[in-house]
Design an enzyme around this catalytic site. Structure first.
Site, PDB file in Angstrom:
ATOM      1  N   ASN A   1      -2.674  -0.966   6.604  1.00 14.28           N
ATOM      2  CA  ASN A   1      -2.136  -2.214   7.146  1.00 14.28           C
ATOM      3  C   ASN A   1      -1.079  -2.848   6.246  1.00 14.28           C
ATOM      4  O   ASN A   1      -0.903  -4.064   6.226  1.00 14.28           O
ATOM      5  CB  ASN A   1      -3.266  -3.207   7.452  1.00 14.28           C
ATOM      6  CG  ASN A   1      -4.098  -3.540   6.232  1.00 14.28           C
ATOM      7  OD1 ASN A   1      -3.838  -3.040   5.127  1.00 14.28           O
ATOM      8  ND2 ASN A   1      -5.106  -4.374   6.409  1.00 14.28           N
TER       9      ASN A   1
ATOM     10  N   LYS B   1       0.819  -1.211   0.000  1.00 17.99           N
ATOM     11  CA  LYS B   1       0.000   0.000   0.000  1.00 17.99           C
ATOM     12  C   LYS B   1       0.858   1.269   0.000  1.00 17.99           C
ATOM     13  O   LYS B   1       2.023   1.245   0.404  1.00 17.99           O
ATOM     14  CB  LYS B   1      -0.951  -0.026   1.196  1.00 17.99           C
ATOM     15  CG  LYS B   1      -1.992  -1.143   1.097  1.00 17.99           C
ATOM     16  CD  LYS B   1      -3.020  -1.061   2.206  1.00 17.99           C
ATOM     17  CE  LYS B   1      -4.102  -2.108   2.020  1.00 17.99           C
ATOM     18  NZ  LYS B   1      -5.160  -2.011   3.045  1.00 17.99           N
TER      19      LYS B   1
ATOM     20  N   HIS C   1      -2.265  -5.462   0.783  1.00 15.49           N
ATOM     21  CA  HIS C   1      -3.550  -6.072   0.413  1.00 15.49           C
ATOM     22  C   HIS C   1      -3.273  -7.491  -0.039  1.00 15.49           C
ATOM     23  O   HIS C   1      -2.275  -7.759  -0.706  1.00 15.49           O
ATOM     24  CB  HIS C   1      -4.218  -5.304  -0.731  1.00 15.49           C
ATOM     25  CG  HIS C   1      -5.320  -6.097  -1.397  1.00 15.49           C
ATOM     26  ND1 HIS C   1      -6.600  -6.152  -0.904  1.00 15.49           N
ATOM     27  CD2 HIS C   1      -5.301  -6.894  -2.508  1.00 15.49           C
ATOM     28  CE1 HIS C   1      -7.341  -6.929  -1.679  1.00 15.49           C
ATOM     29  NE2 HIS C   1      -6.577  -7.395  -2.657  1.00 15.49           N
TER      30      HIS C   1
ATOM     31  N   ARG D   1      -2.234 -15.069   2.445  1.00 16.27           N
ATOM     32  CA  ARG D   1      -3.083 -14.482   3.480  1.00 16.27           C
ATOM     33  C   ARG D   1      -2.479 -14.758   4.864  1.00 16.27           C
ATOM     34  O   ARG D   1      -2.509 -13.896   5.746  1.00 16.27           O
ATOM     35  CB  ARG D   1      -4.503 -15.053   3.399  1.00 16.27           C
ATOM     36  CG  ARG D   1      -5.329 -14.479   2.263  1.00 16.27           C
ATOM     37  CD  ARG D   1      -6.745 -15.081   2.236  1.00 16.27           C
ATOM     38  NE  ARG D   1      -7.434 -14.928   3.503  1.00 16.27           N
ATOM     39  CZ  ARG D   1      -8.015 -13.798   3.914  1.00 16.27           C
ATOM     40  NH1 ARG D   1      -7.980 -12.726   3.153  1.00 16.27           N
ATOM     41  NH2 ARG D   1      -8.642 -13.747   5.074  1.00 16.27           N
TER      42      ARG D   1
ATOM     43  N   ARG E   1       1.618  -7.587   8.325  1.00 18.35           N
ATOM     44  CA  ARG E   1       0.806  -6.510   8.906  1.00 18.35           C
ATOM     45  C   ARG E   1       1.216  -6.203  10.335  1.00 18.35           C
ATOM     46  O   ARG E   1       1.147  -5.052  10.773  1.00 18.35           O
ATOM     47  CB  ARG E   1      -0.673  -6.877   8.807  1.00 18.35           C
ATOM     48  CG  ARG E   1      -1.217  -6.775   7.384  1.00 18.35           C
ATOM     49  CD  ARG E   1      -2.561  -7.418   7.222  1.00 18.35           C
ATOM     50  NE  ARG E   1      -3.144  -7.139   5.910  1.00 18.35           N
ATOM     51  CZ  ARG E   1      -4.131  -7.833   5.376  1.00 18.35           C
ATOM     52  NH1 ARG E   1      -4.661  -8.850   6.050  1.00 18.35           N
ATOM     53  NH2 ARG E   1      -4.614  -7.518   4.186  1.00 18.35           N
TER      54      ARG E   1
END
Length: 222
Positions: A199, A88, A202, A169, A189
């Site tokens: 965070n 991000k 993505h 993930r 994160r």
């Protein structure tokens, strides 16, 4: 094999980059510029790790070759059993991109990579799935973060060819960094996130969406 091409922008960029990479021959680099990139990662005059333009004219030509509107350089997207990672804007701005990519590369093959500035319309479209799930304010905050500066999109694959969605993930950890610090302290994160919106990364939620999200960032977006 795959290569990474970069357009570097700075005052005196050509001279500064050539100083950083060192002499063409890696053996010479180890003697004359031991801290240079070629001294560290090259083996000889051909396998010398990196290339650097030597003049403004050749720089313009080479940038056009890789990034120009008529480029014939092919993409690297695999499009099978892969997942999307987006570093991000806040993490990119804070200088964490290299650290994050290093941690990702320990477990995944990075099969495609690009730096992109996402428009408001594109961000809203990309996050459309969350529009009916999240509170309106949180959805707008997600869109704002994704459009607040450049981000890095990467296609990730597992070396064995299995779906990369769920393993990535797990590497990212819970969406809220405060929870991630407790439950998954070594996750991306937990290490680089600052809030549930900012965070750091993505990741694709569902296995069937992995290649769709990759396609959005590497084919749909300009």
């Amino acid at each position: 094999g795959r290569i990474v091409a970069l357009e570097l922008v700075a005052s005196g960029a050509i001279a500064r980059w050539r100083q950083l990479i060192g002499p063409t021959n890696s053996e010479t680099a180890r003697q004359e510029a031991p801290d240079s990139i070629r001294a560290h990662f090259g083996t000889d005059g051909s396998f010398n790790a990196v290339h650097g333009s030597d003049a403004p004219e050749t720089a313009a030509e080479e940038i056009g070759f890789f990034f120009g509107p008529r480029t014939t350089v092919g993409g690297c997207v695999v499009g099978r059993s892969t997942t999307l990672a987006v570093i991000k804007p806040h993490a990119y701005k804070d200088g964490y991109a290299g650290y994050i990519l290093d941690l990702i590369a320990e477990k995944f093959d990075i099969t495609a990579l690009r730096l992109v500035k996402v428009s408001a319309n594109a961000a809203a479209e990309f996050y459309d799935l969350y529009k009916g799930v999240l509170a309106s304010g949180q959805y707008q905050e997600m869109v704002h973060e994704l459009t607040s500066g450049p981000c890095i999109a990467a296609e990730l694959a597992l070396p064995g060819g299995e779906s990369a969605v769920q393993p990535f993930r797990e590497l990212c950890g819970p969406a809220d960094p405060e929870i991630a610090v407790v439950l998954r302290p070594s996750s991306l994160r937990a290490q680089f996130g600052v809030s549930k919106i900012r965070n750091a990364v993505h990741c694709t939620d569902l296995p069937e969406d992995g290649t769709l999200e990759v396609d959005y960032f590497f084919s749909t977006l300009p």
